[in-house]
Design a protein around this motif. Sequence first.
Motif, PDB file in Angstrom:
ATOM      1  N   VAL A 261       0.866  -1.179   0.000  1.00  6.93           N
ATOM      2  CA  VAL A 261       0.000   0.000   0.000  1.00  6.93           C
ATOM      3  C   VAL A 261       0.902   1.227   0.000  1.00  6.93           C
ATOM      4  CG1 VAL A 261      -1.762   1.300   1.234  1.00  6.93           C
ATOM      5  CG2 VAL A 261      -1.805  -1.208   1.256  1.00  6.93           C
ATOM      6  N   ASP A 262       0.704   2.094  -0.974  1.00  6.41           N
ATOM      7  CA  ASP A 262       1.492   3.308  -1.041  1.00  6.41           C
ATOM      8  C   ASP A 262       1.216   4.175   0.193  1.00  6.41           C
ATOM      9  OD1 ASP A 262       1.621   6.384  -1.940  1.00  6.41           O
ATOM     10  OD2 ASP A 262       3.081   5.191  -3.068  1.00  6.41           O
ATOM     11  N   PRO A 263       2.245   4.648   0.884  1.00 10.94           N
ATOM     12  CA  PRO A 263       2.022   5.407   2.122  1.00 10.94           C
ATOM     13  C   PRO A 263       1.172   6.644   1.908  1.00 10.94           C
ATOM     14  CG  PRO A 263       4.340   4.820   1.885  1.00 10.94           C
ATOM     15  CD  PRO A 263       3.675   4.427   0.612  1.00 10.94           C
ATOM     16  N   GLU A 264       1.333   7.323   0.768  1.00 13.21           N
ATOM     17  CA  GLU A 264       0.545   8.514   0.523  1.00 13.21           C
ATOM     18  C   GLU A 264      -0.919   8.170   0.296  1.00 13.21           C
ATOM     19  OE1 GLU A 264       2.213  10.794  -2.602  1.00 13.21           O
ATOM     20  OE2 GLU A 264       4.131  11.115  -1.577  1.00 13.21           O
ATOM     21  N   GLU A 266      -2.398   5.560   1.537  1.00 13.19           N
ATOM     22  CA  GLU A 266      -2.919   5.135   2.828  1.00 13.19           C
ATOM     23  C   GLU A 266      -3.295   6.347   3.683  1.00 13.19           C
ATOM     24  OE1 GLU A 266      -1.655   2.294   6.616  1.00 13.19           O
ATOM     25  OE2 GLU A 266      -0.119   3.193   5.366  1.00 13.19           O
ATOM     26  N   ALA A 267      -2.433   7.369   3.647  1.00  9.74           N
ATOM     27  CA  ALA A 267      -2.696   8.568   4.447  1.00  9.74           C
ATOM     28  C   ALA A 267      -3.928   9.303   3.951  1.00  9.74           C
ATOM     29  CB  ALA A 267      -1.483   9.488   4.409  1.00  9.74           C
ATOM     30  N   ALA A 268      -4.206   9.214   2.638  1.00  9.99           N
ATOM     31  CA  ALA A 268      -5.336   9.934   2.067  1.00  9.99           C
ATOM     32  C   ALA A 268      -6.652   9.174   2.205  1.00  9.99           C
ATOM     33  CB  ALA A 268      -5.069  10.228   0.593  1.00  9.99           C
ATOM     34  N   SER A 269      -6.581   7.880   2.485  1.00 11.99           N
ATOM     35  CA  SER A 269      -7.803   7.083   2.576  1.00 11.99           C
ATOM     36  C   SER A 269      -8.585   7.449   3.829  1.00 11.99           C
ATOM     37  CB  SER A 269      -7.457   5.588   2.572  1.00 11.99           C
ATOM     38  OG  SER A 269      -6.727   5.260   3.730  1.00 11.99           O
ATOM     39  N   PRO A 270      -9.928   7.421   3.750  1.00  8.65           N
ATOM     40  CA  PRO A 270     -10.749   7.747   4.927  1.00  8.65           C
ATOM     41  C   PRO A 270     -10.568   6.693   6.020  1.00  8.65           C
ATOM     42  CG  PRO A 270     -12.120   6.900   3.132  1.00  8.65           C
ATOM     43  CD  PRO A 270     -10.747   7.100   2.558  1.00  8.65           C
ATOM     44  N   LYS A 271     -10.517   7.131   7.243  1.00  4.39           N
ATOM     45  CA  LYS A 271     -10.344   6.225   8.378  1.00  4.39           C
ATOM     46  C   LYS A 271     -11.689   5.695   8.858  1.00  4.39           C
ATOM     47  CE  LYS A 271      -5.940   7.002   8.330  1.00  4.39           C
ATOM     48  NZ  LYS A 271      -5.018   6.006   7.784  1.00  4.39           N
TER      49      LYS A 271
END
Length: 271
Positions: A261-264, A266-271
Amino acid sequence: MTQEYPTSLGTSDADTITLLGQNLADDLMGKVGFGELTLWMVTQRRPTPSQVRVFEAVLVALADHGFTPTAIAARLTYLSAPDSLQGALAAGLLGGGSRFLGVTEDCGQFLAGVLAQASALGEPLPADDSGYDELALAAVTRARAAKKFVPGLGHPVHKVRDPRTPVLIKIAEEEGVRGPHLRLFEAIGRVHPQVLGRTLPLNGAGTCGAVLADLGLPLAMLRGFALLARAAGLLGQLAEEQRMPIANDIYLAVDRNATYVDPEAEAASPK
């Protein structure tokens, strides 16, 4: 000047081993069970048969629960280092914490705190179930207001009733050691739906904590007894791993199904 290191446990010389003031070979071996010896060593008092029966019921209740994280950790460590049985055993024991095994001590500490607070206010121990219900209701209400969990409530598998709980209560009653900690815990089981709005089972680990506290064991040692019990279960898990290995399958199932999973992203995906 010779330094002395006092102990009331074990010493030895060229011919004898002394444990708890007894000759280990002549007075203890073959005459004292392991559970009895454990209680004796911790409390420095020889336990009664009733105390031993209840204590050993606790050890049996906590020994093994299948493929828990502690068992998986032990098996995977053994896979990685089959030359280090002690490392595999230690890995499993190190997983004993607030979610697994540690609940025993957390519950004992919680119950003791409630009883101590009542005593500090000059309140005597309740004389009946209604008195314990009142005490329990206040304790659960305080915990809810503080947004804290009540240790020993709920179980990830046993959603209605933990089968160990009624058996432990029955044995404690039969042996005359159903004391204030266990009675308060039972009361929590009766009253908590009024506060939480749902019914949760009293789990076996929490019940064990209440029982151990009623035996008068040091509260700061309760997790140690849970780990002692689980050590036996982990030995069983490792023996089974030798006979019927599954740790490599667990490893491969995770490793071969890992997805990058690309870190960026992952960071942009809704939690």
